[in-house]
Design an enzyme around this catalytic site. Structure first.
Site, PDB file in Angstrom:
ATOM      1  CD  GLU A 104      -2.632   1.509   0.276  1.00 17.03           C
ATOM      2  OE1 GLU A 104      -3.325   0.539  -0.198  1.00 17.03           O
ATOM      3  OE2 GLU A 104      -2.718   2.522  -0.163  1.00 17.03           O
ATOM      4  CB  THR A 122      -5.696  -0.301  -3.950  1.00 22.28           C
ATOM      5  OG1 THR A 122      -5.358   0.612  -2.804  1.00 22.28           O
ATOM      6  CG2 THR A 122      -5.121  -1.703  -3.974  1.00 22.28           C
ATOM      7  CG  HIS A 173      -4.537   3.722   3.114  1.00 19.00           C
ATOM      8  ND1 HIS A 173      -5.361   4.885   3.342  1.00 19.00           N
ATOM      9  CD2 HIS A 173      -5.010   3.256   1.850  1.00 19.00           C
ATOM     10  CE1 HIS A 173      -5.977   5.325   2.213  1.00 19.00           C
ATOM     11  NE2 HIS A 173      -5.972   4.234   1.272  1.00 19.00           N
ATOM     12  CG  ASP A 198      -1.344   0.667  -3.693  1.00 21.46           C
ATOM     13  OD1 ASP A 198      -0.322   1.378  -3.158  1.00 21.46           O
ATOM     14  OD2 ASP A 198      -2.208   0.541  -3.078  1.00 21.46           O
ATOM     15  CG  HIS A 199      -1.754   4.107  -5.005  1.00 24.72           C
ATOM     16  ND1 HIS A 199      -1.502   4.933  -3.855  1.00 24.72           N
ATOM     17  CD2 HIS A 199      -2.596   3.255  -4.886  1.00 24.72           C
ATOM     18  CE1 HIS A 199      -2.310   4.457  -3.067  1.00 24.72           C
ATOM     19  NE2 HIS A 199      -3.103   3.286  -3.538  1.00 24.72           N
TER      20      HIS A 199
HETATM   21  C1  GP9 Z   1      -8.801  -0.513   0.604  1.00 22.68           C
HETATM   22  C2  GP9 Z   1      -7.449  -0.317   0.378  1.00 22.68           C
HETATM   23  C3  GP9 Z   1      -7.032   0.882   0.072  1.00 22.68           C
HETATM   24  O1  GP9 Z   1      -9.178  -1.744   0.788  1.00 22.68           O
HETATM   25  O2  GP9 Z   1      -6.932  -1.194  -0.884  1.00 22.68           O
HETATM   26  O3  GP9 Z   1      -7.283   1.442  -1.061  1.00 22.68           O
HETATM   27  P1  GP9 Z   1      -6.920   2.979  -1.575  1.00 22.68           P
HETATM   28  O4  GP9 Z   1      -7.380   3.982  -1.002  1.00 22.68           O
HETATM   29  O5  GP9 Z   1      -5.226   2.949  -1.687  1.00 22.68           O
HETATM   30  O6  GP9 Z   1      -7.385   2.870  -3.036  1.00 22.68           O
HETATM   31 MN    MN Z   2      -3.811   1.810  -2.223  1.00 21.33          MN
END
Ligand code: GP9
Ligand code: MN
Length: 614
Positions: free
Chosen positions: A249, A291, A406, A465-466
């Site tokens: 994440e 994500t 996150h 992921d980003h």
């Molecule tokens: C939520 C997690 C976070 O299930 O994958 O999502 P994001 O806010 O990074 O898209």
């Molecule tokens: Mn994410």
């Protein structure tokens, strides 16, 4: 006299809304202008919608007109405030599809709360002033007619025409550049932008109905031309092996190898890289779907959408996703994630993409001690996931989505392994702490894989992921990176995320080719010896002729030699601005986004077999 009052109250309401919108532009959003015409456009662009909205008041029955005045004003405030909140978090403006992501709202709560401030109350103070003026004006039944509506509507149209004329002179083809929301808001204004976005929404809806099987031919042709020869040494090297993908994440590449006051942020990954393939020029390519967009890229080698999250907007399309392809080879597929199953509409989309199982929140034991922020902490997440993984039939294709790192990067003190950064920006300062927590969680997970005998039989792919730190935090980030400022070029480079591919029996190697998440599907399929299937826009990372290009959803492009972003061309190695023409070739890659979008909007993969058989 009284009639004048309501008229005046309309004028006063309109003036307040107008000035307020301009102030919000200046304070909430980053809408830089580079000359006085652009500033003028910014100043006048709320007028047409404000005046037109006031005109609407006259269409309501007389006794409702006063109430409608302040209700409409309230709606304006809500639109501005919602955009402000969304912008603080995503550095972007709301689109219609985003509004339908209601199943995410509960979880995003934390992040949103971290983005609210006491002074946000000012967003709604004008309503009190407006109510006062509206109250003072009483209406005579005969005062208003449709004529009043018409008059105001004409004035509004006039302002719109002036606005569009100026915008066109500043930005030719503004309305075809729908991907650039900042430009649209700057030139059309927030309210007109939302109306325009609504029109776009209906247009994309219609695209599916109008599509036919010849539309897919052009895309087949284009992607065929992108086919590259496979790497003979690595093709099929992982045949029949398990695939374990770990999505980290919000993890950006700059944390790899970096220290905070003498402590490595990612000690485990730094080590793991040594006996893995490590890609240090690998970019995320996600859009508003964050994500979920990264998941979409990974499993389909198609681009996510310019508006909204494709997981939400097109979950029932036909796709040729990796799990579906691998099923035919006897693979079992599963996603593991400690959040509720409907977040990002995952439960529906995973089904569409052919996943056999989704081990979501309900499969885990979650209590107040082992969760933070969005859900289960990464260490218990991996630990509990192991119970399911060790029972899973092999070979499997599995993906683990971590969560602790996150925004807003909260952590329990007992989990802190490294010091915080010291920039006085709490988001940036906490970031290394949650990153290092995830690093440790992955270390333990790899240990468990070894203990369970799965390690030697699995290809392990770890990727970010980003981005985690948005442009809003550039000042603090500049301090962390020892830079004077973060330029648009730096912003592009900051979109790099780590990619580590561990193949049993292979030595470690750093590969610096330019690449993106779109390339993972073809890479995985080639490692497994399955080869290219369906339509994919990415190319195998291990191919000698891998296409060195990364195309972003904000239409920045990175090639071997150049970085193209915000209409400017930079030399990739030095970051120096170069002649715009140098980036002509880089810009040509952008057509890929249009092709991929038309494929999704038109649900064109449903025609794939037909087109192939022709
Ligand atoms: C939520 C997690 C976070 O299930 O994958 O999502 P994001 O806010 O990074 O898209
Ligand atoms: Mn994410």
């Amino acid at each position: 006299m009284k009639e004048r009052w309501i008229r005046n109250s309309l004028v006063i309401t309109a003036t307040i809304l107008w000035i307020k919108t301009y102030v919000v532009y200046k304070l909430s959003f980053n809408l830089p202008t580079s000359n006085w015409i652009q500033e003028l456009i910014l100043i006048i662009n709320p007028l047409s919608s404000v005046i037109f909205t006031m005109a609407l008041v006259f269409l309501f029955p007389k006794k409702l007109q006063k109430r409608m005045t302040w209700i409409l004003a309230l709606i304006f405030s809500i639109v501005l405030y919602s955009n402000t909140l969304y912008y603080r978090f995503f550095n972007d403006f709301i689109t219609v599809p985003v509004l339908f992501q209601t199943n995410n709202v509960g979880d995003i709560g934390n992040s949103l709360v971290a983005q609210t401030y006491w002074y946000d109350i000012f967003f709604f103070l004008d309503i009190i002033v407006i109510s006062y003026f509206v109250k003072r004006g009483t209406l005579k039944p005969s005062s208003f007619t449709n004529k009043s509506f018409m008059k105001l509507a004409i004035i509004a149209t006039l302002f719109l025409a002036i606005n569009l004329g100026l915008a066109e002179s500043e930005r030719p083809q503004l309305l075809t550049r729908t991907f650039d929301r900042e430009l649209l808001v700057k030139n059309l204004g927030t309210y007109n932008y939302h109306v325009y976005d609504l029109l776009l929404q209906s247009k994309t809806k219609a695209q599916k109905a109008l599509a036919n099987n010849s539309d897919v031919e052009e895309i087949i042709e284009y992607t065929k031309n992108k086919d590259v020869p496979v790497n003979d040494e690595l093709y099929g090297i992982a045949e029949g092996k398990n695939i374990i993908l770990i999505s980290m994440e919000s993890t950006q590449q700059f944390v790899i190898g970096k220290e905070v006051r003498g402590k490595e942020i990612t000690p485990f990954l730094n080590d793991f890289i040594k006996d893995s393939y490590y890609f240090d020029n690998f970019y995320h390519q996600t859009g508003q779907g964050k994500t979920s967009d990264s998941e979409f890229l990974l499993d389909n080698s198609l681009y996510p959408l310019p508006r909204g999250a494709v997981f939400q907007t097109h979950p029932l399309n036909e796709y040729f996703a990796t799990p579906e392809i691998l099923k035919k080879q006897g693979y079992h597929s599963a996603v593991f994630h400690g959040n509720n199953k409907s977040f990002w509409n995952r439960d529906i989309m995973y089904n569409t993409m052919g996943y056999d199982e989704y081990i979501s929140q309900e499969y885990y034991t979650i209590n107040e001690n082992n969760q933070i922020n969005y859900g289960l902490k990464d260490r218990p997440f991996f630990k509990q996931s192991m119970d399911y993984l060790s029972e899973m039939s092999q070979p499997f294709y599995s993906r683990f989505i971590t969560l602790t790192n996150h925004h807003p990067y909260k952590y329990d003190e007992s989990d802190q392994l490294v010091p915080t950064f010291e920039t006085n920006d709490p988001i940036v300062d906490r970031y290394p702490v949650t990153v290092s927590y995830t690093d440790k969680a992955i270390k333990e997970f790899i240990g468990q894989l070894k203990a369970n005998g799965l390690y030697e039989n699995s290809v392990i792919i770890i990727y970010g992921d980003h981005y985690g730190i948005s442009e809003r935090h550039n000042d603090a980030l500049a301090q962390v990176l020892n830079k004077e400022e973060i330029t648009p070029y730096d912003n592009v480079q900051l979109q790099r995320v780590p990619l580590i591919i561990h193949i049993p029996g292979q030595k470690g190697k750093t590969i610096s080719k330019v690449s993106g998440q779109i390339d993972l599907k073809p890479t995985i399929l080639n490692l497994l010896g399955i080869g290219q299937q369906g339509i994919q826009f990415g190319t195998d990372l291990f191919s000698e002729q891998h296409k060195n290009v990364a195309i972003f959803r904000d239409r920045s492009v990175v090639t071997d030699a150049y970085v193209y972003t915000k209409d400017t061309c930079y030399d990739r190695a030095s970051g120096a601005e170069v002649n715009p023409e140098s980036c002509t070739e880089a810009q040509q890659h952008l057509q890929e986004l249009e092709l991929s979008d038309s494929l999704i909007y038109g649900d064109l993969l449903r025609f794939l077999n037909m087109a192939r058989n022709n």
